[in-house]
Design an enzyme around this catalytic site. Structure first.
Site, PDB file in Angstrom:
ATOM      1  N   LYS A  14       0.828  -1.210   0.000  1.00  0.00           N
ATOM      2  CA  LYS A  14       0.000   0.000   0.000  1.00  0.00           C
ATOM      3  C   LYS A  14       0.866   1.265   0.000  1.00  0.00           C
ATOM      4  O   LYS A  14       0.593   2.203  -0.734  1.00  0.00           O
ATOM      5  CB  LYS A  14      -0.927   0.012   1.222  1.00  0.00           C
ATOM      6  CG  LYS A  14      -1.889  -1.180   1.274  1.00  0.00           C
ATOM      7  CD  LYS A  14      -2.865  -1.092   2.440  1.00  0.00           C
ATOM      8  CE  LYS A  14      -2.233  -1.208   3.802  1.00  0.00           C
ATOM      9  NZ  LYS A  14      -1.786  -2.553   4.195  1.00  0.00           N
ATOM     10  N   ARG A 128      11.265  -6.496   4.961  1.00  0.00           N
ATOM     11  CA  ARG A 128      11.129  -5.067   5.256  1.00  0.00           C
ATOM     12  C   ARG A 128      11.722  -4.731   6.627  1.00  0.00           C
ATOM     13  O   ARG A 128      12.265  -3.648   6.819  1.00  0.00           O
ATOM     14  CB  ARG A 128       9.652  -4.663   5.192  1.00  0.00           C
ATOM     15  CG  ARG A 128       9.409  -3.183   5.393  1.00  0.00           C
ATOM     16  CD  ARG A 128       7.983  -2.780   5.074  1.00  0.00           C
ATOM     17  NE  ARG A 128       7.044  -3.137   6.120  1.00  0.00           N
ATOM     18  CZ  ARG A 128       5.737  -2.916   6.055  1.00  0.00           C
ATOM     19  NH1 ARG A 128       5.208  -2.368   4.975  1.00  0.00           N
ATOM     20  NH2 ARG A 128       4.943  -3.262   7.042  1.00  0.00           N
ATOM     21  N   ARG A 134      11.043  -1.672  11.995  1.00  0.00           N
ATOM     22  CA  ARG A 134       9.735  -1.743  12.657  1.00  0.00           C
ATOM     23  C   ARG A 134       9.643  -3.023  13.490  1.00  0.00           C
ATOM     24  O   ARG A 134       9.791  -4.121  12.970  1.00  0.00           O
ATOM     25  CB  ARG A 134       8.615  -1.732  11.609  1.00  0.00           C
ATOM     26  CG  ARG A 134       8.219  -0.332  11.189  1.00  0.00           C
ATOM     27  CD  ARG A 134       7.177  -0.338  10.096  1.00  0.00           C
ATOM     28  NE  ARG A 134       5.955  -1.050  10.443  1.00  0.00           N
ATOM     29  CZ  ARG A 134       4.876  -1.088   9.684  1.00  0.00           C
ATOM     30  NH1 ARG A 134       4.871  -0.425   8.539  1.00  0.00           N
ATOM     31  NH2 ARG A 134       3.824  -1.759  10.056  1.00  0.00           N
TER      32      ARG A 134
HETATM   33  P1  ADP Z   1       0.737  -2.665   7.764  1.00  0.00           P
HETATM   34  O1  ADP Z   1      -0.295  -2.386   6.735  1.00  0.00           O
HETATM   35  O2  ADP Z   1       2.063  -3.022   7.216  1.00  0.00           O
HETATM   36  O3  ADP Z   1       0.295  -3.620   8.848  1.00  0.00           O
HETATM   37  P2  ADP Z   1       0.407   0.003   8.923  1.00  0.00           P
HETATM   38  O4  ADP Z   1       1.564   0.906   8.940  1.00  0.00           O
HETATM   39  O5  ADP Z   1      -0.737   0.340   8.052  1.00  0.00           O
HETATM   40  O6  ADP Z   1       1.051  -1.391   8.589  1.00  0.00           O
HETATM   41  O7  ADP Z   1      -0.167  -0.181  10.415  1.00  0.00           O
HETATM   42  C1  ADP Z   1       0.668  -0.518  11.506  1.00  0.00           C
HETATM   43  C2  ADP Z   1      -0.181  -0.690  12.768  1.00  0.00           C
HETATM   44  O8  ADP Z   1      -0.843   0.542  13.076  1.00  0.00           O
HETATM   45  C3  ADP Z   1      -1.308  -1.714  12.677  1.00  0.00           C
HETATM   46  O9  ADP Z   1      -0.863  -3.032  12.936  1.00  0.00           O
HETATM   47  C4  ADP Z   1      -2.256  -1.196  13.768  1.00  0.00           C
HETATM   48  O10 ADP Z   1      -1.811  -1.532  15.059  1.00  0.00           O
HETATM   49  C5  ADP Z   1      -2.136   0.315  13.622  1.00  0.00           C
HETATM   50  N1  ADP Z   1      -3.152   0.854  12.669  1.00  0.00           N
HETATM   51  C6  ADP Z   1      -2.906   1.424  11.457  1.00  0.00           C
HETATM   52  N2  ADP Z   1      -4.056   1.787  10.847  1.00  0.00           N
HETATM   53  C7  ADP Z   1      -5.059   1.423  11.686  1.00  0.00           C
HETATM   54  C8  ADP Z   1      -6.479   1.502  11.625  1.00  0.00           C
HETATM   55  N3  ADP Z   1      -7.121   2.031  10.565  1.00  0.00           N
HETATM   56  N4  ADP Z   1      -7.195   1.034  12.668  1.00  0.00           N
HETATM   57  C9  ADP Z   1      -6.595   0.513  13.751  1.00  0.00           C
HETATM   58  N5  ADP Z   1      -5.265   0.394  13.867  1.00  0.00           N
HETATM   59  C10 ADP Z   1      -4.484   0.839  12.859  1.00  0.00           C
END
Ligand code: ADP
Length: 192
Positions: A14, A128, A134
């Site tokens: 994404k 990654r 991370r």
């Molecule tokens: P990825 O898509 O690689 O899991 P993101 O950077 O989108 O990583 O999200 C990392 C973390 O941030 C998620 O595992 C969650 O804990 C939190 N998070 C991100 N977006 C949301 C959301 N829309 N609702 C709830 N938690 C979120």
């Protein structure tokens, strides 16, 4: 406005594809994961709260995430449109986003769902971790949990957008350029 939900499991690409979309369409990119990480870095109370969920691979509670996202959207006056990356991740978030956009007299134009199978996701996330640092990418047990949460709470959001005829499946494997081309093709169809 062109408002895109860029959807997919952790590691689907994404963030990478968002960069391509921003460049081409000059949209505002709102990644809830990036915003949480920025809060963590700046040691805000929101960041501290989010950390307790992120470190375990759980979702940050809807109320918190929705309030944060709303505030981010409202920071921008007359934008060309938004890319929502990593949001909505639950049906409650999808409903809240629709309500917010309706209040701004606009709506989601399309949901682009990047589809990648689980084994490939796990490989990508571990790779990654080497660069991103991370914590949630480095531990296979946390990766498993994020994928399980995705399957249980997030994948149903596809049905929500199917109900609005906005769901578009995009094969998320192949070269980065190939995937970008698939996305651009899908967007040409909706703009026509
Ligand atoms: P990825 O898509 O690689 O899991 P993101 O950077 O989108 O990583 O999200 C990392 C973390 O941030 C998620 O595992 C969650 O804990 C939190 N998070 C991100 N977006 C949301 C959301 N829309 N609702 C709830 N938690 C979120």
């Amino acid at each position: 406005m062109l408002n895109i939900v860029l959807f997919g499991p952790p590691g689907a690409g994404k963030g990478t594809q968002s960069e391509r979309l921003i460049e081409k369409f000059k949209l505002i990119h709102l990644s809830t994961g990036d915003i949480f990480r920025a809060n963590l870095k700046n040691e805000t109370s929101l960041g501290e709260l989010a950390r307790t969920y992120m470190d375990k691979g759980q979702l940050v509670p809807d109320e918190v995430t929705i309030e944060m996202l709303k505030a981010e959207v409202l920071k921008h006056s007359s934008p060309i449109g938004f890319i929502f990356d990593g949001f909505p991740r639950t049906n409650a978030q999808a409903i809240a986003l629709d309500e917010l956009l309706t209040s701004l007299e606009t709506e989601i134009s399309i949901m682009l769902a990047l589809e990648v199978e689980e084994e490939e996701l796990k490989k990508r996330l571990l790779a990654r971790a080497e660069q991103s640092g991370r914590a949630d990418d480095a531990d296979p047990a946390i990766i498993e949990n994020r994928i399980a949460v995705y399957n249980k709470d997030t994948a149903p959001v596809k049905t929500y957008y199917q109900g609005q005829n906005k769901f578009t499946s995009i094969q998320g494997t192949g070269s980065i350029d190939e995937i970008t081309q698939r996305i651009f093709n899908a967007l040409e169809n909706i703009q026509a």
